[in-house]
Design a protein around this motif. Sequence first.
Motif, mmCIF file in Angstrom:
data_model
loop_
_atom_site.group_PDB
_atom_site.id
_atom_site.type_symbol
_atom_site.label_atom_id
_atom_site.label_comp_id
_atom_site.label_asym_id
_atom_site.label_seq_id
_atom_site.Cartn_x
_atom_site.Cartn_y
_atom_site.Cartn_z
ATOM 1 N N GLN A 43 104.508 34.813 16.647
ATOM 2 C CA GLN A 43 104.770 34.084 17.665
ATOM 3 C C GLN A 43 104.748 32.503 17.630
ATOM 4 O O GLN A 43 105.673 31.930 18.219
ATOM 5 C CB GLN A 43 104.202 34.594 18.930
ATOM 6 C CG GLN A 43 104.772 34.531 20.287
ATOM 7 C CD GLN A 43 106.298 35.205 20.407
ATOM 8 O OE1 GLN A 43 106.319 36.475 20.075
ATOM 9 N NE2 GLN A 43 107.295 34.244 20.628
ATOM 10 N N GLU A 44 103.807 31.999 17.148
ATOM 11 C CA GLU A 44 103.672 30.657 17.138
ATOM 12 C C GLU A 44 104.576 30.055 16.218
ATOM 13 O O GLU A 44 105.302 29.063 16.611
ATOM 14 C CB GLU A 44 102.195 30.314 16.614
ATOM 15 C CG GLU A 44 101.708 29.105 16.749
ATOM 16 C CD GLU A 44 100.218 28.766 16.169
ATOM 17 O OE1 GLU A 44 100.246 27.832 15.241
ATOM 18 O OE2 GLU A 44 99.351 29.475 16.631
ATOM 19 N N GLU A 45 104.908 30.580 15.095
ATOM 20 C CA GLU A 45 106.137 29.980 14.187
ATOM 21 C C GLU A 45 107.260 30.359 14.801
ATOM 22 O O GLU A 45 108.124 29.364 14.912
ATOM 23 C CB GLU A 45 106.048 30.704 13.144
ATOM 24 C CG GLU A 45 106.802 30.378 11.973
ATOM 25 C CD GLU A 45 106.836 28.783 11.502
ATOM 26 O OE1 GLU A 45 107.985 28.066 10.842
ATOM 27 O OE2 GLU A 45 105.586 28.273 11.775
ATOM 28 N N ILE A 46 107.682 31.514 15.298
ATOM 29 C CA ILE A 46 108.680 31.508 16.282
ATOM 30 C C ILE A 46 109.103 30.482 17.308
ATOM 31 O O ILE A 46 110.164 29.905 17.368
ATOM 32 C CB ILE A 46 108.866 32.886 16.968
ATOM 33 C CG1 ILE A 46 109.049 34.001 15.775
ATOM 34 C CG2 ILE A 46 110.222 32.973 17.773
ATOM 35 C CD1 ILE A 46 108.955 35.416 16.173
ATOM 36 N N ALA A 78 111.785 27.389 17.634
ATOM 37 C CA ALA A 78 112.609 27.378 18.836
ATOM 38 C C ALA A 78 112.662 26.158 19.752
ATOM 39 O O ALA A 78 113.343 26.242 20.537
ATOM 40 C CB ALA A 78 112.478 28.926 19.664
ATOM 41 N N THR A 79 111.891 25.295 19.336
ATOM 42 C CA THR A 79 111.431 24.246 20.168
ATOM 43 C C THR A 79 112.540 23.009 19.740
ATOM 44 O O THR A 79 112.921 22.662 18.553
ATOM 45 C CB THR A 79 110.241 23.581 19.731
ATOM 46 O OG1 THR A 79 108.954 24.581 19.871
ATOM 47 C CG2 THR A 79 109.825 22.275 20.330
ATOM 48 N N VAL A 80 113.066 22.571 20.891
ATOM 49 C CA VAL A 80 114.143 21.745 20.754
ATOM 50 C C VAL A 80 113.685 20.342 21.568
ATOM 51 O O VAL A 80 112.735 20.518 22.447
ATOM 52 C CB VAL A 80 115.501 21.945 21.405
ATOM 53 C CG1 VAL A 80 116.112 23.234 20.523
ATOM 54 C CG2 VAL A 80 115.423 22.541 22.833
ATOM 55 N N ARG A 81 114.264 19.389 21.133
ATOM 56 C CA ARG A 81 114.332 18.062 22.108
ATOM 57 C C ARG A 81 115.181 17.742 22.986
ATOM 58 O O ARG A 81 116.362 17.796 22.496
ATOM 59 C CB ARG A 81 114.098 16.816 21.066
ATOM 60 C CG ARG A 81 112.914 17.083 20.027
ATOM 61 C CD ARG A 81 112.801 15.963 18.831
ATOM 62 N NE ARG A 81 112.392 14.548 19.846
ATOM 63 C CZ ARG A 81 112.109 13.650 19.309
ATOM 64 N NH1 ARG A 81 112.464 13.348 17.842
ATOM 65 N NH2 ARG A 81 112.034 12.387 20.124
#
Length: 83
Positions: A31-34, A38-41
């Motif tokens: 989950q942490e890597e997912i 999936a993090t966007v700016r």
Amino acid sequence: MTNQKMPDYETIRAAVAGEKWAVAKVVECYQEEINRQATVRKRQPDGTIKEVIDEDMRQHITMKLIEALPTFPLEELEKQSRK
């Protein structure tokens, strides 16, 4: 990737076989890597940049992981565990 612990062999084997509890455990493990992937700016109205998790992307990555589980090469993992 961070120092996350890979699921144990029995959990992976059960996930490959489609056991719901095992699939959930594998997804939880990654989950942490997912979330990182999936993090966007996003630019805010005041012009600042904020990093947020794109929920659609997070769900898409999670589904791809779940879809790939049945094709996980268990034989290679078994060979490594024997060494």
